[in-house]
Design an enzyme around this catalytic site. Structure first.
Site, mmCIF file in Angstrom:
data_model
loop_
_atom_site.group_PDB
_atom_site.id
_atom_site.type_symbol
_atom_site.label_atom_id
_atom_site.label_comp_id
_atom_site.label_asym_id
_atom_site.label_seq_id
_atom_site.Cartn_x
_atom_site.Cartn_y
_atom_site.Cartn_z
ATOM 1 N N TRP A 99 0.832 -1.216 0.000
ATOM 2 C CA TRP A 99 0.000 0.000 0.000
ATOM 3 C C TRP A 99 0.854 1.247 0.000
ATOM 4 C CZ3 TRP A 99 -4.318 -1.411 -1.798
ATOM 5 C CH2 TRP A 99 -4.923 -2.605 -1.389
ATOM 6 N N ASP A 166 -1.693 6.758 6.155
ATOM 7 C CA ASP A 166 -2.718 5.789 5.765
ATOM 8 C C ASP A 166 -2.909 4.887 6.989
ATOM 9 O OD1 ASP A 166 -4.225 3.679 4.840
ATOM 10 O OD2 ASP A 166 -2.895 3.177 3.166
ATOM 11 N N LYS A 190 -11.868 -1.897 7.288
ATOM 12 C CA LYS A 190 -11.046 -2.764 8.118
ATOM 13 C C LYS A 190 -11.460 -2.661 9.579
ATOM 14 C CE LYS A 190 -8.463 -3.533 4.430
ATOM 15 N NZ LYS A 190 -7.600 -2.510 3.864
HETATM 16 C C1 LIG Z 1 -7.057 -2.130 2.448
HETATM 17 C C2 LIG Z 1 -6.033 -1.074 2.443
HETATM 18 C C3 LIG Z 1 -5.966 -0.085 1.445
HETATM 19 C C4 LIG Z 1 -6.908 -0.092 0.255
HETATM 20 O O1 LIG Z 1 -8.133 0.332 0.637
HETATM 21 P P1 LIG Z 1 -9.328 0.541 -0.435
HETATM 22 O O2 LIG Z 1 -10.356 1.181 0.434
HETATM 23 O O3 LIG Z 1 -9.688 -0.804 -0.936
HETATM 24 O O4 LIG Z 1 -8.828 1.427 -1.506
HETATM 25 C C5 LIG Z 1 -5.006 0.883 1.544
HETATM 26 N N1 LIG Z 1 -4.136 0.915 2.571
HETATM 27 C C6 LIG Z 1 -4.162 -0.006 3.553
HETATM 28 C C7 LIG Z 1 -3.184 0.084 4.672
HETATM 29 C C8 LIG Z 1 -5.103 -1.024 3.506
HETATM 30 O O5 LIG Z 1 -5.131 -1.950 4.490
#
Ligand SMILES: *Cc1c(COP(=O)(O)O)cnc(C)c1O
Length: 355
Positions: A99, A166, A190
């Site tokens: 990511w 993030d 999540k």
């Molecule tokens: C799941 C995840 C993403 C992607 O998220 P989307 O909402 O599917 O775009 C980005 N960064 C992290 C750390 C993730 O766990």
């Protein structure tokens, strides 16, 4: 048979969040209409957004001068929206996984990107610690929890520039010093809600500084000014987010979640380290409390598929590791219970006893 949900995302939510959301889908606030049928501008929906924002601010102890907005597009859209709004000249990125790398790739569309450190050569098995951040960087972007590789930066780094994070897979699992960040974003699926909404926390006076035209929908100011109502927001996901925040507060907030995360992870990691069949995949000090990754020890490699079947037959869901790591991944977000991790450990012990 009882199922234990270890999915990495979308993932387990508290049962009452699902039930309460389902009720509102059938009949929203006794209106005789479904949550799916009402206008986002209906008078009963505004309080949902307001309460969700207020609870996020309260739970994360967000200081004055920050806004919380709800957008679509997932964390993946934020990979480009963040630099579109915050990259003035140069941005620093810490490359700790898939990511992080994707975020860095998108930032390159907007200016100079400096990778301050990377653990890519070691398949992202640790969090780099010795690096320097250019003093003239607009921000240092970090991925606080690396969902795929199972490493985590479970603290607010001290660096010479503001952070942007993030936090998709560990937001709301610990207290955060928000004042160190220009922005924090998280795909909600999540740890906060069903899929479909992204939560972004932005520092208001950092907006509008980037030297570029930003299309309306990509400009955070549009959504800050309109309270996430510039266009139709994801109504049902936002409602499920509200229910999760209410649940979280009732549980004792992020401090309680942090304590529970440590307890759950210790139970599983202790077993991984004790059990002759398994081993962890990342540096011990960087182990994630959210995504617990492990593989079969080399001499037991052939048992990987049998263990997966064995665990699945006993109600474990979603423990197959991501293809970039292999083996197993037990995702333990806020809703995961001690009972759940104990059930997993029991299965690991039983399987060991048979081999
Ligand atoms: C799941 C995840 C993403 C992607 O998220 P989307 O909402 O599917 O775009 C980005 N960064 C992290 C750390 C993730 O766990």
């Amino acid at each position: 048979m009882k199922k234990y949900n270890f999915n990495a995302g979308p993932s387990m939510l508290p049962r009452e969040v699902i039930e309460n959301t389902a009720k509102q889908i059938l009949d929203f606030n006794g209106s005789g209409l479904s949550l799916m049928e009402i206008s986002h501008r209906a008078k009963d929906f505004q309080p949902v957004v307001d309460e969700a924002v207020a609870l996020i601010k309260e739970l994360l102890d967000i200081p004055e001068g920050y806004s919380v907005i709800f957008l679509g597009g997932g964390a993946s859209l934020q990979f480009m929206q963040i630099p579109a709004n915050f990259l003035i000249k140069k941005a620093a990125y810490l490359n700790t996984g898939t990511w992080a790398k994707k975020a860095m790739k998108e930032a390159k569309h907007f200016g100079e990107v400096v990778e301050v450190a990377s653990s890519a050569d070691d398949n992202y098995t640790f969090i780099p610690k010795d690096y320097s951040v250019p003093v003239d960087a607009d921000y240092l972007h970090i991925t606080t929890n690396n969902t795929i590789y199972g490493t985590e930066i479970r603290k607010d780094l001290d660096v010479n520039v503001p952070l942007i994070a993030d936090m998709s897979s560990d937001i709301m699992s610990r207290p955060v010093d928000v004042s160190k960040y220009k922005a924090i974003y998280a795909g909600a699926q999540k740890n906060m809600a069903m899929a479909g909404v992204t939560v972004i926390i932005v520092k208001d006076d950092e907006l509008g500084k980037a030297p570029r035209e930003i299309p309306t929908m990509l400009d955070y100011r549009t959504h800050v000014e309109k309270g996430s109502m510039f266009n139709t927001p994801p109504v049902v996901p936002i409602y499920s987010l509200l229910e999760t925040m209410r649940w979280l507060k009732a549980q004792g907030g992020v401090k309680a979640m942090d304590k529970l995360a440590h307890e759950r992870a210790k139970i599983v990691y202790d077993e991984i380290d004790r059990n002759k069949l398994f081993r962890g995949t990342v540096a011990t000090e960087d182990r994630s409390l959210m995504n617990l990754c492990f593989v079969m020890n080399d001499e037991y490699k052939d048992l990987e598929k049998p263990f997966l079947d064995f665990a699945t037959e006993r109600g474990m869901v979603g423990i197959k590791g991501h293809r970039s790591v292999g083996g197993f991944r037990a995702s333990c977000y806020n809703a995961q219970t001690i009972e759940g991790v104990n059930a997993l450990v029991q299965v690991m012990k039983e399987f060991e006893a048979q081999h």
